[in-house]
Design a protein around this motif. Structure first.
Motif, short mmCIF file in Angstrom:
data_model
loop_
_atom_site.label_atom_id
_atom_site.label_comp_id
_atom_site.label_asym_id
_atom_site.label_seq_id
_atom_site.Cartn_x
_atom_site.Cartn_y
_atom_site.Cartn_z
N CYS A 74 3.91 0.54 -2.64
CA CYS A 74 4.31 -0.13 -3.87
C CYS A 74 5.13 -1.34 -3.42
CB CYS A 74 5.14 0.78 -4.76
SG CYS A 74 5.67 -0.04 -6.28
N LEU A 75 4.50 -2.50 -3.45
CA LEU A 75 5.18 -3.73 -3.04
C LEU A 75 6.06 -4.24 -4.18
CD1 LEU A 75 2.31 -5.63 -1.22
CD2 LEU A 75 4.19 -4.36 -0.20
N ASP A 76 7.32 -4.45 -3.88
CA ASP A 76 8.27 -4.95 -4.87
C ASP A 76 8.60 -6.40 -4.53
OD1 ASP A 76 10.32 -5.56 -6.60
OD2 ASP A 76 11.53 -3.81 -6.09
N ALA A 77 8.03 -7.32 -5.31
CA ALA A 77 8.25 -8.75 -5.08
C ALA A 77 9.18 -9.36 -6.12
CB ALA A 77 6.90 -9.47 -5.09
N THR A 78 9.95 -8.52 -6.82
CA THR A 78 10.82 -9.06 -7.87
C THR A 78 11.91 -9.97 -7.30
OG1 THR A 78 12.14 -7.02 -7.81
CG2 THR A 78 10.43 -7.16 -9.49
N GLY A 79 12.31 -9.77 -6.05
CA GLY A 79 13.32 -10.62 -5.44
C GLY A 79 12.74 -11.62 -4.45
N TYR A 80 11.42 -11.80 -4.49
CA TYR A 80 10.71 -12.65 -3.54
C TYR A 80 10.11 -13.80 -4.34
CZ TYR A 80 7.77 -13.39 0.67
OH TYR A 80 7.17 -13.87 1.79
N LYS A 81 10.66 -14.98 -4.21
CA LYS A 81 10.31 -16.10 -5.08
C LYS A 81 9.62 -17.24 -4.34
CE LYS A 81 12.72 -14.10 -8.36
NZ LYS A 81 12.07 -13.27 -9.30
N LEU A 82 8.67 -17.87 -5.02
CA LEU A 82 8.05 -19.10 -4.53
C LEU A 82 8.86 -20.24 -5.12
CD1 LEU A 82 5.70 -20.43 -2.98
CD2 LEU A 82 4.41 -20.40 -5.11
N ARG A 98 6.18 -5.57 -9.33
CA ARG A 98 5.83 -4.47 -8.43
C ARG A 98 4.36 -4.13 -8.63
NH1 ARG A 98 9.98 -0.68 -7.08
NH2 ARG A 98 8.54 0.94 -7.72
N HIS A 99 3.63 -3.98 -7.53
CA HIS A 99 2.22 -3.61 -7.65
C HIS A 99 1.76 -2.78 -6.45
CE1 HIS A 99 2.03 -7.46 -5.44
NE2 HIS A 99 1.02 -6.90 -4.80
N LEU A 100 0.69 -2.08 -6.66
CA LEU A 100 0.10 -1.20 -5.65
C LEU A 100 -0.62 -2.02 -4.59
CD1 LEU A 100 -0.66 1.76 -4.87
CD2 LEU A 100 -2.74 1.41 -6.20
N ALA A 101 -0.52 -1.59 -3.35
CA ALA A 101 -1.27 -2.17 -2.24
C ALA A 101 -1.81 -1.03 -1.39
CB ALA A 101 -0.39 -3.08 -1.40
N THR A 102 -3.02 -1.18 -0.88
CA THR A 102 -3.61 -0.17 -0.02
C THR A 102 -4.13 -0.83 1.25
OG1 THR A 102 -5.73 -0.40 -1.16
CG2 THR A 102 -4.29 1.38 -1.90
N ALA A 103 -4.16 -0.05 2.33
CA ALA A 103 -4.65 -0.56 3.60
C ALA A 103 -5.29 0.57 4.40
CB ALA A 103 -3.50 -1.18 4.40
N THR A 104 -6.14 0.19 5.34
CA THR A 104 -6.74 1.14 6.27
C THR A 104 -6.34 0.72 7.68
OG1 THR A 104 -8.64 1.46 4.83
CG2 THR A 104 -8.91 2.11 7.14
N ALA A 105 -5.82 1.66 8.44
CA ALA A 105 -5.50 1.43 9.85
C ALA A 105 -6.54 2.19 10.68
CB ALA A 105 -4.10 1.90 10.19
N THR A 106 -7.13 1.51 11.64
CA THR A 106 -8.19 2.09 12.47
C THR A 106 -7.73 2.12 13.92
OG1 THR A 106 -9.84 1.16 10.97
CG2 THR A 106 -10.61 1.83 13.15
N ARG A 107 -8.06 3.24 14.60
CA ARG A 107 -7.72 3.34 16.03
C ARG A 107 -8.89 2.79 16.85
NH1 ARG A 107 -5.76 8.44 19.64
NH2 ARG A 107 -5.05 7.16 21.38
N TYR A 108 -8.59 1.76 17.64
CA TYR A 108 -9.60 1.11 18.45
C TYR A 108 -9.73 1.80 19.80
CZ TYR A 108 -10.16 -2.33 14.86
OH TYR A 108 -10.44 -2.94 13.67
N LEU A 152 10.72 -9.28 0.27
CA LEU A 152 9.61 -8.45 -0.20
C LEU A 152 9.90 -7.04 0.26
CD1 LEU A 152 6.77 -8.33 -1.49
CD2 LEU A 152 5.85 -8.68 0.80
N VAL A 153 10.01 -6.09 -0.68
CA VAL A 153 10.37 -4.71 -0.35
C VAL A 153 9.11 -3.87 -0.27
CG1 VAL A 153 11.71 -2.70 -1.06
CG2 VAL A 153 12.60 -5.01 -1.48
N SER A 154 9.02 -3.09 0.80
CA SER A 154 7.84 -2.27 1.06
C SER A 154 8.28 -0.90 1.56
CB SER A 154 6.98 -2.97 2.13
OG SER A 154 5.91 -2.16 2.51
N ASP A 155 7.59 0.14 1.12
CA ASP A 155 7.87 1.51 1.56
C ASP A 155 6.54 2.26 1.67
OD1 ASP A 155 9.21 3.81 2.30
OD2 ASP A 155 9.68 4.38 0.24
N PRO A 156 5.73 1.96 2.69
CA PRO A 156 4.39 2.53 2.79
C PRO A 156 4.37 4.03 3.07
CG PRO A 156 4.92 1.32 4.77
CD PRO A 156 6.06 1.10 3.82
#
Length: 81
Positions: free
Chosen positions: A29-37, A53-63, A6-10
């Motif tokens: 942009c998560l690239d799962a073209t080479g990641y198989k079930l 390939r599809h978009l992914a979003t996340a929030t990182a919070t400082r505790y 799974l290729v990722s470049d956040p």
């Protein structure tokens, strides 16, 4: 089981250090073209599980203890990138 990579470049898209708690928004942009079930016994690809390939979003919070942890995340499989 999954095989491949799974290729990722956040990228950080929003920084909010003056909010309580501080947070950053991350987009990827998560690239799962080479990641198989595949079936574990035969290693054949499970039908209907192809990914692209599809978009992914996340929030990182400082505790309060200073750690940055992902507090939310969404895979937008309907939004190719």
């Amino acid at each position: 089981m999954r095989t491949g990579k799974l290729v990722s470049d956040p990228t950080v898209t929003v920084v909010s250090l003056d909010t309580v708690p501080a947070a950053v928004e991350i987009q990827d942009c998560l690239d799962a073209t080479g990641y198989k079930l595949v079936y574990a016994k035969t290693r054949k690809v499970v039908p209907g599980t192809g990914a692209g390939r599809h978009l992914a979003t996340a929030t990182a919070t400082r505790y309060p203890d200073g750690r940055w942890l992902i507090s939310a995340g969404v895979a937008h499989e309907d939004q190719p990138c």
